[in-house]
Design a protein around this motif. Structure first.
Motif, PDB file in Angstrom:
ATOM      1  N   MET A  17     -73.171  55.486  33.762  1.00  0.00           N
ATOM      2  CA  MET A  17     -72.670  55.793  32.413  1.00  0.00           C
ATOM      3  C   MET A  17     -72.377  54.512  31.637  1.00  0.00           C
ATOM      4  O   MET A  17     -72.726  54.393  30.451  1.00  0.00           O
ATOM      5  N   ASP A  21     -74.036  53.152  28.157  1.00  0.00           N
ATOM      6  CA  ASP A  21     -73.154  52.875  27.020  1.00  0.00           C
ATOM      7  C   ASP A  21     -73.313  51.432  26.550  1.00  0.00           C
ATOM      8  O   ASP A  21     -73.317  51.155  25.344  1.00  0.00           O
ATOM      9  N   THR A  22     -73.476  50.505  27.505  1.00  0.00           N
ATOM     10  CA  THR A  22     -73.608  49.084  27.151  1.00  0.00           C
ATOM     11  C   THR A  22     -74.937  48.805  26.460  1.00  0.00           C
ATOM     12  O   THR A  22     -74.999  48.039  25.498  1.00  0.00           O
ATOM     13  N   TRP A  24     -76.604  50.851  24.665  1.00  0.00           N
ATOM     14  CA  TRP A  24     -76.452  51.384  23.310  1.00  0.00           C
ATOM     15  C   TRP A  24     -75.543  50.484  22.483  1.00  0.00           C
ATOM     16  O   TRP A  24     -75.805  50.210  21.313  1.00  0.00           O
ATOM     17  N   ALA A  25     -74.457  49.989  23.118  1.00  0.00           N
ATOM     18  CA  ALA A  25     -73.478  49.186  22.401  1.00  0.00           C
ATOM     19  C   ALA A  25     -74.047  47.862  21.916  1.00  0.00           C
ATOM     20  O   ALA A  25     -73.615  47.329  20.888  1.00  0.00           O
ATOM     21  N   ARG A 217     -63.653  49.132  24.423  1.00  0.00           N
ATOM     22  CA  ARG A 217     -64.975  49.258  23.798  1.00  0.00           C
ATOM     23  C   ARG A 217     -64.959  48.784  22.340  1.00  0.00           C
ATOM     24  O   ARG A 217     -65.069  49.572  21.396  1.00  0.00           O
ATOM     25  N   ARG A 220     -67.014  49.840  18.951  1.00  0.00           N
ATOM     26  CA  ARG A 220     -66.813  51.053  18.161  1.00  0.00           C
ATOM     27  C   ARG A 220     -66.259  50.732  16.780  1.00  0.00           C
ATOM     28  O   ARG A 220     -66.295  51.578  15.883  1.00  0.00           O
TER      29      ARG A 220
END
Length: 412
Positions: A17, A21-22, A24-25, A217, A220
């Motif tokens: 996960m 997420d990374t 995408w980030a 994070r 965001r």
């Protein structure tokens, strides 16, 4: 054996996960761009000397006035260099307000010397205001109070809150103002280049920012559609006056040690536009001079990140040890598919680490080899921070003791 099977499934799932997420980030992690050069017409000569990109026909007077506010407590070793770097900025419209926050060393004397020095230099046209704070009112942390006092003297449409040990490259303000205008941001916060002088300090700093990034994070901040999670960095919080008033100024979080993060959170919660970018080519800061100093500094205030609640802090430590450290132990004591699952977890973990550190700091080195040791060190710091705060009934911060019950009341 069942517990290990369950744990490895949770660990592998977590790192899968986090990798997704990374990846995408990384699309949201930006480097602050250099402001482009103007066309060079007669009407933009003032911008040519400043290195700014503005429409033809715009004059320097039409640029927003930026008020740079510095809070300094016991900073005699760094304050002179910080202010002189700021005085060397190419941006044509800014003022500096340096607040001496009850310093017992030579900080105040250094600031007064700087004021006399700047007044005696014809080429230095930047207004330099010095404020000496001698008392701390009830309900305030010293730094927050000092920054607010600086704001009360500020004339700018844009406010920059920064620390007394940050070194600015000449185009830092110009690049930041241009980017704020280009993105129509109400708040811009930059991550600086972290200067470290030892291998172990470098390894710990990298791991700390890696763990912090997974916890909060920060990317965001660049998602305009969400208004819950924000980011603020003490080295560079640039905000419009209107936005700062809207979030309630520092009065709204007067007793928070994490004032920089709180400012960013409140910007988002107010529905304002925020931008986070890497400013490592514009800013540099020596966060701590040694690993010992880093440990001593963080153990004073890291508990505030858990809002002084023991259970979340305990969960953070246990989670770190199980998800970040135990895989390195498991590959030596387990076998079969559990062994290979932990091997894959380690590969995914270090991949996430590498991707994030490259985005945040810009390089990956041999510090990766001591990753498990840095996990243990941060776990120790959090544990000790909780223990010290509870034992003392509060925290010692920048020469002042703050009672835990007061801190808890002001946590929101």
């Amino acid at each position: 054996m069942f517990i290990f099977k369950l744990l490895v499934i949770l660990t592998l799932g977590y790192w899968i996960m986090m990798l997704g997420d990374t990846l995408w980030a990384r699309k949201l992690m930006r480097q602050l761009p250099a402001s482009p050069k103007p066309g060079g017409s007669a009407s933009t000569e003032s911008f040519a000397s400043a290195g700014l990109a503005q429409p033809r026909g715009t004059t320097a007077k039409e640029l927003p006035l930026v008020s740079v506010i510095i809070a300094a407590k016991e900073e005699e070793a760094s304050i002179t260099e910080t202010v002189k770097h700021l005085l060397n900025q190419t941006y044509p419209r800014f003022e500096i307000i340096a607040v001496n926050d009850r310093s017992q060393d030579g900080t105040g004397h250094k600031l007064e010397e700087l004021r006399k020095w700047s007044q005696g230099k014809r080429q230095v046209e930047v207004p330099l205001t010095i404020i000496h704070v001698t008392t701390l009112p009830a309900g305030w942390l010293g730094k927050n109070h000092a920054l607010y006092q600086g704001f009360l003297q500020a004339r700018g449409q844009v406010i920059l809150f920064t620390d007394a040990d940050v070194l600015f490259q000449p185009h830092a303000l110009a690049d930041a103002v241009h980017y704020m205008k280009e993105t129509e941001a109400d708040h811009l916060t930059l991550t600086p280049k972290i200067v470290v002088n030892s291998f172990w300090l470098s390894a710990f700093v990298q791991y700390f920012f890696f763990a912090l990034s997974l916890y909060i994070r920060p990317w965001r901040a660049n998602i305009d559609s969400q208004h819950k999670h924000g980011m603020g960095v003490g080295a560079f919080n640039m905000i419009t006056r209107q936005a700062y008033d809207r979030i309630g100024t520092h009065q709204a979080f007067a007793f928070r040690p994490d004032d920089d993060l709180q400012l960013g959170m409140r910007v988002k919660q107010a529905g304002l536009r925020q931008r986070l970018a890497s400013g490592r080519t514009q800013l540099a800061v020596e966060w701590y001079k040694s690993l010992r100093e880093a440990v001593q500094g963080l153990e004073k205030n890291i508990f505030s990140g858990f809002q002084y609640r023991v259970l979340p802090a305990a969960a953070g430590v246990i989670g770190q040890l199980l998800l970040f450290f135990f895989p390195f132990v498991a590959i030596f004591v387990l076998d079969g598919w559990v062994f290979w699952s932990y091997v894959l977890s380690i590969v995914l973990m270090l991949s996430v680490y590498s991707l994030l550190i490259q985005s945040l700091i810009g390089k990956i080195g041999k510090e990766l080899l001591v990753f498990p040791a840095t996990v243990c060190l941060l776990s120790y710091i959090v544990t000790r921070s909780v223990w010290l705060t509870l034992r003392q009934g509060g925290i010692h911060w920048r020469g002042t003791f703050y009672v835990l019950e007061q801190l808890k009341k002001m946590k929101r």
